[in-house]
Design a protein around this motif. Structure first.
Motif, short mmCIF file in Angstrom:
data_model
loop_
_atom_site.label_atom_id
_atom_site.label_comp_id
_atom_site.label_asym_id
_atom_site.label_seq_id
_atom_site.Cartn_x
_atom_site.Cartn_y
_atom_site.Cartn_z
N HIS A 48 14.04 80.67 88.70
CA HIS A 48 14.27 80.19 89.83
C HIS A 48 15.53 80.52 89.93
CE1 HIS A 48 11.73 76.49 89.70
NE2 HIS A 48 12.03 76.20 88.45
N VAL A 49 15.98 80.79 91.72
CA VAL A 49 17.17 80.98 91.93
C VAL A 49 17.60 80.41 93.38
CG1 VAL A 49 18.54 83.14 93.16
CG2 VAL A 49 16.61 83.77 91.23
N LEU A 50 18.99 80.22 93.58
CA LEU A 50 19.85 79.36 94.96
C LEU A 50 20.74 80.94 95.01
CD1 LEU A 50 20.04 76.20 93.34
CD2 LEU A 50 18.07 76.32 94.24
N THR A 51 20.46 80.97 96.10
CA THR A 51 21.95 82.57 97.25
C THR A 51 22.20 81.33 98.23
OG1 THR A 51 19.50 83.35 98.00
CG2 THR A 51 20.31 84.04 95.92
N THR A 52 23.54 81.26 98.37
CA THR A 52 23.76 80.93 99.83
C THR A 52 23.22 81.49 100.63
OG1 THR A 52 25.72 83.15 99.28
CG2 THR A 52 26.10 80.26 98.91
N CYS A 53 23.44 80.96 101.59
CA CYS A 53 22.91 81.68 103.16
C CYS A 53 23.66 82.27 103.90
CB CYS A 53 21.99 80.26 103.93
SG CYS A 53 20.46 79.46 103.31
N ASP A 77 16.50 78.75 98.20
CA ASP A 77 15.50 79.16 97.00
C ASP A 77 14.20 80.06 96.31
OD1 ASP A 77 14.96 77.65 94.25
OD2 ASP A 77 13.31 75.51 95.75
N TRP A 78 14.83 80.69 95.60
CA TRP A 78 13.47 81.52 95.37
C TRP A 78 12.89 80.85 93.48
CZ3 TRP A 78 13.76 86.25 97.98
CH2 TRP A 78 15.33 86.38 99.17
N MET A 79 11.72 81.54 93.78
CA MET A 79 11.01 81.13 91.91
C MET A 79 9.97 82.57 92.04
SD MET A 79 9.34 80.21 90.02
CE MET A 79 7.41 79.49 90.96
N PHE A 80 10.13 83.09 91.07
CA PHE A 80 9.01 83.67 90.57
C PHE A 80 8.51 84.26 89.49
CE2 PHE A 80 14.15 85.90 90.62
CZ PHE A 80 13.40 86.74 89.89
N SER A 81 7.93 84.78 89.03
CA SER A 81 7.23 84.80 88.36
C SER A 81 8.01 86.07 86.87
CB SER A 81 5.78 84.79 87.78
OG SER A 81 5.38 85.85 88.28
N TYR A 121 27.20 86.76 99.28
CA TYR A 121 26.05 86.19 98.71
C TYR A 121 26.35 85.41 97.61
CZ TYR A 121 23.81 87.25 102.74
OH TYR A 121 23.55 87.83 104.11
N ALA A 122 26.91 84.54 96.90
CA ALA A 122 27.06 83.58 95.76
C ALA A 122 25.51 83.58 94.59
CB ALA A 122 27.61 82.16 95.48
N VAL A 123 25.50 83.52 93.80
CA VAL A 123 24.35 83.66 93.10
C VAL A 123 24.24 82.35 92.16
CG1 VAL A 123 21.89 84.10 92.30
CG2 VAL A 123 23.35 85.23 94.01
N HIS A 124 22.93 81.61 91.60
CA HIS A 124 22.86 80.68 90.45
C HIS A 124 21.28 80.76 90.12
CE1 HIS A 124 23.38 78.04 87.43
NE2 HIS A 124 22.22 77.35 87.93
N TYR A 125 21.10 80.24 89.14
CA TYR A 125 19.60 80.86 88.77
C TYR A 125 19.17 81.16 87.36
CZ TYR A 125 20.62 85.52 85.46
OH TYR A 125 20.88 86.10 84.44
N ALA A 126 18.50 80.02 86.89
CA ALA A 126 17.61 79.45 86.22
C ALA A 126 16.71 80.48 85.13
CB ALA A 126 17.43 77.91 85.96
N VAL A 127 16.64 80.85 83.84
CA VAL A 127 15.34 80.77 82.98
C VAL A 127 14.33 79.89 82.84
CG1 VAL A 127 14.45 82.97 81.99
CG2 VAL A 127 16.57 82.95 83.32
N HIS A 128 13.63 79.82 83.08
CA HIS A 128 12.23 78.97 82.26
C HIS A 128 11.32 79.49 81.74
CE1 HIS A 128 14.01 74.84 85.40
NE2 HIS A 128 14.43 75.91 84.43
N PHE A 129 10.99 79.04 80.22
CA PHE A 129 10.08 79.62 79.72
C PHE A 129 9.00 77.90 79.56
CE2 PHE A 129 12.07 83.83 77.38
CZ PHE A 129 12.33 84.28 78.84
N PRO A 130 8.51 77.86 80.04
CA PRO A 130 7.44 76.12 79.91
C PRO A 130 6.45 77.37 78.31
CG PRO A 130 7.38 77.15 81.90
CD PRO A 130 8.58 77.50 81.34
N ASP A 131 5.64 76.35 77.82
CA ASP A 131 4.68 77.17 76.85
C ASP A 131 3.91 77.82 77.60
OD1 ASP A 131 6.09 76.89 74.76
OD2 ASP A 131 5.76 74.96 74.10
N LYS A 132 3.12 76.53 78.30
CA LYS A 132 1.84 77.04 79.34
C LYS A 132 1.61 76.51 80.27
CE LYS A 132 -0.52 78.65 75.54
NZ LYS A 132 -1.02 79.43 75.36
#
Length: 214
Positions: free
Chosen positions: A156-161, A90-94, A134-145
């Motif tokens: 947010h990125v999910l990659t299979t182990c 489970d990856w999360m990067f700005s 490795y399969a990948v699924h990601y979601a792009v989030h743009f919260p205002d603040k």
């Protein structure tokens, strides 16, 4: 802009860091049924204003209708039979604010930003993960603040182990024994000591002040 990268592993329901399919439902703001624990994870009632788009990238030979179906397959596979098995990373990067397209009123142009980001992100994950099994699924989030009043664009990125063998159409073990009987991890990220050094020395995130490896 302050950059941030966090990485942790997710497993079956009840695992220390949480369930893989539960996290998928959360980042997608959707509902997914788990055939592993017979539980429905429903985040579809959440406010979806911060969700820009999602993308699933499968390895050649995979025939899943969505990432949830793939997670159910691997969770019920003999390759992850142990209760403490790891299912996904489970990856999360700005996102750098310079990658965000704005209109004349300085509001985020969702369509233009998506068009600019998607090809580069898909190409990056394909080259570094999908082409290696490795399969990948990601979601792009743009919260205002965020809580500090700053814009908090992130992915947010999910990659299979486990890798998927396109020729044999099966999941592979994450490690093997060498001639001396020593355990060898196929992916350096499965070796915590080496993975920390690898991520800290990554050119892409070398200047990131916050890093967390779980």
């Amino acid at each position: 802009m302050e950059q941030m990268l966090t990485v942790k592993t997710l497993g079956h329901a009840g695992s220390v860091n949480g369930s893989a399919i539960s996290k998928l439902a959360y980042i997608d703001r959707e509902k997914y049924d788990s055939t592993y624990d017979c539980h429905t994870y429903n985040f579809s009632r959440m406010n979806k204003d911060d969700l820009v788009y999602t993308s699933s990238l499968f390895v050649d030979g995979m025939e899943y209708k969505d990432f949830g179906e793939m997670l159910n397959d691997i969770e019920n596979s003999k390759i992850t039979i142990r209760k403490d098995a790891t299912i996904v990373r489970d990856w999360m990067f700005s996102l750098d604010n310079r990658l965000i397209v704005r209109d004349d009123n300085n509001k985020v142009d969702i369509t233009a930003t998506t068009l600019m980001l998607k090809k580069d992100l898909d190409d990056f994950f394909k080259e570094h993960f999908v082409d290696n099994g490795y399969a990948v699924h990601y979601a792009v989030h743009f919260p205002d603040k965020n809580k500090n009043g700053n814009e908090n664009f992130h992915i947010h990125v999910l990659t299979t182990c486990n890798q998927f063998d396109s020729n044999k159409h099966c999941w592979l073990n994450k490690s093997y024994r060498d001639e001396e009987g020593k355990k060898v991890n196929i992916n350096d990220l499965d070796d915590k000591a080496r993975s920390k050094d690898m991520l800290k020395n990554s050119k892409r995130f070398r200047n990131a002040p916050k890093q967390e490896i779980v």
